[in-house]
Design an enzyme around this catalytic site. Structure first.
Site, mmCIF file in Angstrom:
data_model
loop_
_atom_site.group_PDB
_atom_site.id
_atom_site.type_symbol
_atom_site.label_atom_id
_atom_site.label_comp_id
_atom_site.label_asym_id
_atom_site.label_seq_id
_atom_site.Cartn_x
_atom_site.Cartn_y
_atom_site.Cartn_z
ATOM 1 N N SER A 139 -10.560 8.558 0.535
ATOM 2 C CA SER A 139 -10.061 7.942 1.762
ATOM 3 C C SER A 139 -11.107 7.011 2.340
ATOM 4 O O SER A 139 -12.318 7.249 2.186
ATOM 5 C CB SER A 139 -9.713 9.018 2.798
ATOM 6 O OG SER A 139 -9.378 8.432 4.044
ATOM 7 N N TYR A 152 -12.443 16.294 7.684
ATOM 8 C CA TYR A 152 -11.698 15.647 6.600
ATOM 9 C C TYR A 152 -12.516 14.524 5.978
ATOM 10 O O TYR A 152 -12.639 14.426 4.755
ATOM 11 C CB TYR A 152 -10.374 15.107 7.142
ATOM 12 C CG TYR A 152 -9.595 14.281 6.139
ATOM 13 C CD1 TYR A 152 -8.852 14.901 5.146
ATOM 14 C CD2 TYR A 152 -9.592 12.885 6.205
ATOM 15 C CE1 TYR A 152 -8.130 14.155 4.222
ATOM 16 C CE2 TYR A 152 -8.874 12.131 5.292
ATOM 17 C CZ TYR A 152 -8.154 12.767 4.309
ATOM 18 O OH TYR A 152 -7.441 12.017 3.400
#
Length: 259
Positions: A139, A152
């Site tokens: 990501s 995350y």
């Protein structure tokens, strides 16, 4: 020879988009997720639409038994896997101190530990054959602090750094390892995490099928890190190169505005 691809988190979102794209390109598929019924439906749809061979492997990758089952399939030299897509992953809606330890460990197990285990199982037979590829879905959030208290991004930072390092170690073997670093994508991911992201119609939102097409093109070109669109390339560059105090101050201000 038809190449077989194994895709984790295959029943929805980016994983399902990878499954469709690879089936359309003539790959046979091994589809991995927890939900057998959704896997079976996807496999049936892919067989009907593309005529590909699609088998299902239900597995919970947060558990040792689930990882072991997929590792066994990846290690099968008689039925080799030519492409591994480590797509399965989760996020958490709340900050670190508000999450239970079990939730944090579950995220770590899926986003980091499973990626490590499956890559470790897939690479030796690929290197021995002299061909094969691994795509680890990371990501843009892994390039820097993107939300106060979110872990995350830390898991995805690991995925990107891991992929880059492992690619260096196999660079002369005919095997490729690439990290795919998207931003916001129209999938079930945010709803499952309990995140309210509105109507998802803004310019920053990506289409999963277009994202996967870009990723497969980047893999073919030999890129180690794939970041889609000019916007996200610019964001990744800023997160990578701006001083950390500047990024962190911006995150704090952004959080205050949202509150």
């Amino acid at each position: 020879m038809t190449q077989t691809a194994l895709v984790t988190g295959a029943t929805a979102g980016i994983g399902a988009a990878f499954a469709r794209a690879l089936a359309a390109r003539g790959h046979d598929l091994v589809l991995v997720a927890r939900d057998r019924m959704r896997l079976e439906k996807l496999a049936t749809d892919l067989r009907g639409a593309y005529g590909s061979t699609a088998s299902v492997l239900p597995a919970d990758l947060t558990q040792d038994t689930g990882c072991a089952a997929v590792e066994q399939r990846l290690s099968d030299v008689d039925n080799p896997i030519g492409l591994l897509v480590n797509n399965a992953g989760i996020g958490l809606a709340r900050a670190f101190l508000k999450n239970s330890l079990d939730d944090e460990l579950r995220q770590l197990d899926l986003n980091v530990r499973a990626v490590l285990r499956l890559t470790h199982a897939a690479l030796p037979p690929m290197v021995a054959r002299g061909n094969g590829s691994v795509i680890n879905v990371s990501s843009v959030a892994g390039f820097g602090t993107t939300a106060p208290g979110s872990t995350y991004g830390a898991t995805k930072s690991w995925v990107t750094a891991f992929s880059e390092s492992v690619q260096l170690s196999v660079r002369n073997s005919g095997v490729r390892v690439m990290a795919l670093c998207p931003g916001l994508v129209r999938t079930e991911f945010h709803e499952r995490a309990g995140l309210d992201v509105g109507d998802r119609r803004g310019a920053m939102w990506l289409d999963a099928d277009a994202l996967v097409a870009t990723a497969l093109d980047d893999l073919r070109r030999g890129r180690t890190v794939s970041v889609p669109t000019v916007r996200y390339k610019a964001i990744a560059g800023l997160l990578r190169h701006l001083p950390r105090p500047v990024i962190n101050a911006a995150m704090i201000r952004s959080t205050r505005v949202r509150k």
